[in-house]
Design a protein around this motif. Sequence first.
Motif, PDB file in Angstrom:
ATOM      1  N   UNK A 163       0.815  -1.095   0.057  1.00 52.46           N
ATOM      2  CA  UNK A 163       0.064   0.057  -0.054  1.00 52.46           C
ATOM      3  C   UNK A 163       0.781   1.418   0.028  1.00 52.46           C
ATOM      4  N   UNK A 164       2.020   1.155   0.807  1.00 58.97           N
ATOM      5  CA  UNK A 164       2.805   2.323   0.843  1.00 58.97           C
ATOM      6  C   UNK A 164       3.406   2.694  -0.612  1.00 58.97           C
ATOM      7  N   UNK A 165       3.861   1.529  -1.007  1.00 59.29           N
ATOM      8  CA  UNK A 165       4.584   1.688  -2.417  1.00 59.29           C
ATOM      9  C   UNK A 165       3.508   2.332  -3.438  1.00 59.29           C
ATOM     10  N   UNK A 166       2.161   1.742  -3.314  1.00 62.85           N
ATOM     11  CA  UNK A 166       1.299   2.304  -4.188  1.00 62.85           C
ATOM     12  C   UNK A 166       0.990   3.778  -4.263  1.00 62.85           C
ATOM     13  N   UNK A 167       0.881   4.266  -3.016  1.00 62.91           N
ATOM     14  CA  UNK A 167       0.693   5.583  -2.617  1.00 62.91           C
ATOM     15  C   UNK A 167       2.071   6.483  -3.136  1.00 62.91           C
ATOM     16  N   UNK A 168       3.151   5.958  -2.718  1.00 61.53           N
ATOM     17  CA  UNK A 168       4.291   6.634  -2.874  1.00 61.53           C
ATOM     18  C   UNK A 168       4.703   6.946  -4.657  1.00 61.53           C
ATOM     19  N   UNK A 169       4.443   5.870  -5.283  1.00 53.99           N
ATOM     20  CA  UNK A 169       4.577   5.794  -6.848  1.00 53.99           C
ATOM     21  C   UNK A 169       3.317   6.385  -7.582  1.00 53.99           C
ATOM     22  N   UNK A 170       2.240   6.827  -6.837  1.00 53.61           N
ATOM     23  CA  UNK A 170       1.175   7.212  -7.251  1.00 53.61           C
ATOM     24  C   UNK A 170       0.571   6.452  -8.578  1.00 53.61           C
ATOM     25  N   UNK A 171       0.456   5.112  -8.225  1.00 55.32           N
ATOM     26  CA  UNK A 171      -0.213   4.560  -9.493  1.00 55.32           C
ATOM     27  C   UNK A 171      -1.765   4.636  -9.148  1.00 55.32           C
ATOM     28  N   UNK A 172      -2.497   3.767 -10.093  1.00 56.58           N
ATOM     29  CA  UNK A 172      -3.767   4.049  -9.988  1.00 56.58           C
ATOM     30  C   UNK A 172      -4.473   3.603  -8.765  1.00 56.58           C
ATOM     31  N   UNK A 173      -4.188   2.403  -8.104  1.00 56.64           N
ATOM     32  CA  UNK A 173      -4.730   2.209  -6.896  1.00 56.64           C
ATOM     33  C   UNK A 173      -4.273   3.042  -5.689  1.00 56.64           C
ATOM     34  N   UNK A 174      -3.029   3.614  -6.038  1.00 55.48           N
ATOM     35  CA  UNK A 174      -2.388   4.463  -4.927  1.00 55.48           C
ATOM     36  C   UNK A 174      -3.291   5.619  -4.914  1.00 55.48           C
ATOM     37  N   UNK A 175      -3.455   6.528  -5.885  1.00 54.77           N
ATOM     38  CA  UNK A 175      -4.365   7.424  -6.007  1.00 54.77           C
ATOM     39  C   UNK A 175      -5.747   7.116  -5.390  1.00 54.77           C
ATOM     40  N   UNK A 176      -6.431   6.311  -5.680  1.00 45.58           N
ATOM     41  CA  UNK A 176      -7.718   5.779  -5.016  1.00 45.58           C
ATOM     42  C   UNK A 176      -7.571   5.427  -3.312  1.00 45.58           C
ATOM     43  N   UNK A 177      -6.284   4.918  -3.079  1.00 46.59           N
ATOM     44  CA  UNK A 177      -5.815   4.627  -1.586  1.00 46.59           C
ATOM     45  C   UNK A 177      -5.742   6.110  -0.784  1.00 46.59           C
TER      46      UNK A 177
END
Length: 628
Positions: A527-541
Amino acid sequence: MNNGFALGEASDVAKFLATQIELILFAGVVVAAYALFRLTQVRDADGQKLPQSVTAKLFFVLTHVFVYLFILGICLYSPNILSKLPGDFPSALPDELRQQLPLIAVIAVGALLTIPQIKELDRQYAVLLHSAQHKRADEDALRAHLASCPFSPSNKEIEEGLAYLRQFDFYITDAGAMHGDSVDTWHKVGSLLRMLKREVLSDNTVLSPADRQEIVRLEEAHFRKTKLATSLMRILDHMERGSQYGQRLTRVANLLGDASHRDRPRIGLAEDVAQQIMNEIELAQGFNGNHDEEPLRLSSKQVQQYVVQIESYLKAEYQLMLHNASRLAAKMIVRSGDRAPEQLDDAKDAGFFGLGEIQEVNLDRVILVILATFPTVFFVFTLSALWSGKPARPELFISIATTISIAALIGAMWGSRRRFAQSREVPWSSYLGAGMVAVTGFVIVQCTRYFIDPGGVNPGDDTPISLGSYLASVLPWSASAAFVTIGICALARVPEWPWRKDSVVIERSLDGLFLGLAYTAGQLAAYLFHAAFKTGFGITLVTWLGEGRLNWLWTSSARGMLIGFVMGYFIVRDIRRVSHSHVVEPRPRTEPKSTAESPDAAAAAAPLAGAPNGRDVHDGIPSMAQAR
C-alpha cells in the motif's frame, strides 16, 4: 495482418495456439528431455555427480520448460522485439518462420545456455536444487565420525558375526568382555563392508567402478588378515597343549612386525609368507584345510591373550582399512540423494553412535508447501470478495495464489540451506536476495497472465494497456511475495521457540503467527509503495484515507494474518528441521554401555568371532578367495 501477431490481437494468438498445439507440446518435450540430459552432465564443486533427487529434477525441468514458454509468449505478443535488439535484425519475423515459433523458442533456450555466464548460473541452480553445496562438508564429517565414534553392534550385526565365526569353525565359549582397539576396529570394518556390499548390489548405486574395485580390495585384505589371525590363534592354542613350533611362530611375528605398513606390496608378501608358514604348521599338527576334525573353541579371555601377540600389526592394518571403508561409506550415504536418510538410518541400526539426520526439501515437502499455500490464498481471497459484495475474479486470485506459492517455495529452498540457518550472523543480504527472486517470480506470473489475456488485466476499461504500464501498476504488490519469502527464511533460522515447551502444536502456531505478521506487513508495504509511486490504486488509496475509510485496512490485515498463519503452521517447522539437520550430532550423546555389560554384544564384537571366510557367502562382490 502482414507483420506478425501484434499487441491486442488475441484472436490471432488463440488461433495460432489451436492450430499449433502439437508442435508446442513437442517442443516442450524436447526442452524437458534436454534439461534431463543436462543434469547428467552437471557436476558439483568437487567434480561429483549430483545426487538422485526426484524433486530437484522436477524443478529443473519445469524451470527450463517455463523459460521456453516465456520466450514463446514474447514471440507471440511482441513480434517486433527483434527490431529492438542490437544488430541488423528485421522489424518482424518473416511469414515462413511465423508458424515455427515453438521451434524458434527451443533454439533460443539452447542459445542462452551456450553463453558461459548463463551456463554457469544454470549449473549453480542445479547444484542448489540438489542441495549439493554442502555434500563435501557432510561427507568429511561423516567419514571422520564413522572411524572414531563408539560402536555397539545390533542384534543383526551379532548374528552376522556369529555366522562368520561358524564358517571358520571358530567359537567363543563364554560371554565375557571383548573389547580393545584392534577388536573394535575390526568389527567396524566388517559392518561397513556389509553396508557397502548391499549398496553395490542395488540397482541405483552411487559408487563409481573405482569405488567398487576398492571395496573388493578391502574385502580381500579383510579376509586375508582375519584368516591369518584365526590360524595363528589355532596354532597358539595347540602350543599350549605341548606343540613345539616356537621358532616358526617367532618368524611369523617378525615378518608381520617388521613390514612397513606404507609399503603395501611388502605387507601383502609378508602376509602370504606368514600364512604359508602357519599352513605348514597346521598340516604338521594334522589339520585339513577346513579344520573339520576339531572346531576351535576359545574363551574371550584366551582370544584377547592371543590377539595381544599380533596387536601392533592388526591395529595398524585395520586403521588403514577403516579409513578407506569409512570414506566409501560416507560417500555412499551422503550422495544417495532421496535414499540418504534411509542409508543413515541403516548405519544407526548397525550400531554407530552419534549420527544425526539428513533432511532435504523432497517432493513430499514441496507438495505440502503448495497444498498449504495455493488453495488457502485462492479461497481466502474469494471469500473476502464475496463477503465485501465484490464480484469474484478467479483469474486474478489464481495469479495471486501462484505468486504466493512461488514465494513460499523460494523461501523453503532458501531457508533450508544450512549455511544460512546455522551462520553466526543473520545473512540478511542473502535473504533480501531471496526476496528479489520472489519479486522476479511475481513479474513472470504477471507477464504470463498478460500474455494469456491482455484485455482481462484491466477490467472495466476497453483502453488497451501496454505490458510495461501494466507491470508498473501492479509491481508494488510484489512486496507481499518478498515479505513471505524473507519471513520463511528468518523463521527457519530460529532453532526452536523458547516458549513451546516441547509442544509441536505451539511451535507450529508460533510459526503461523509470525508468518501472518510478515504477510500483513508485506501488504501494508505494498500500500505504501502504491501511494508513493502514485499508481492508479495509490491515488484511490489516498482518496480513501482522506475520507477516513479504513475498511480495506482491516480486511487486508485479517486476510493476511489468516493466510500467513495457515502457511506458517504447515510449512515452517519442516523447513526448520531441514536447515538445522546435522549428519553427525553436534553434541556428544551418552556413551553406549560397555560391551562388558552385554553378553551378546560382547560375543559379536570380537573381531575374530565374526571373521568372513571369503567363500562367496553373503557376497554379491567377487570373493576375496579369488585374489591374493
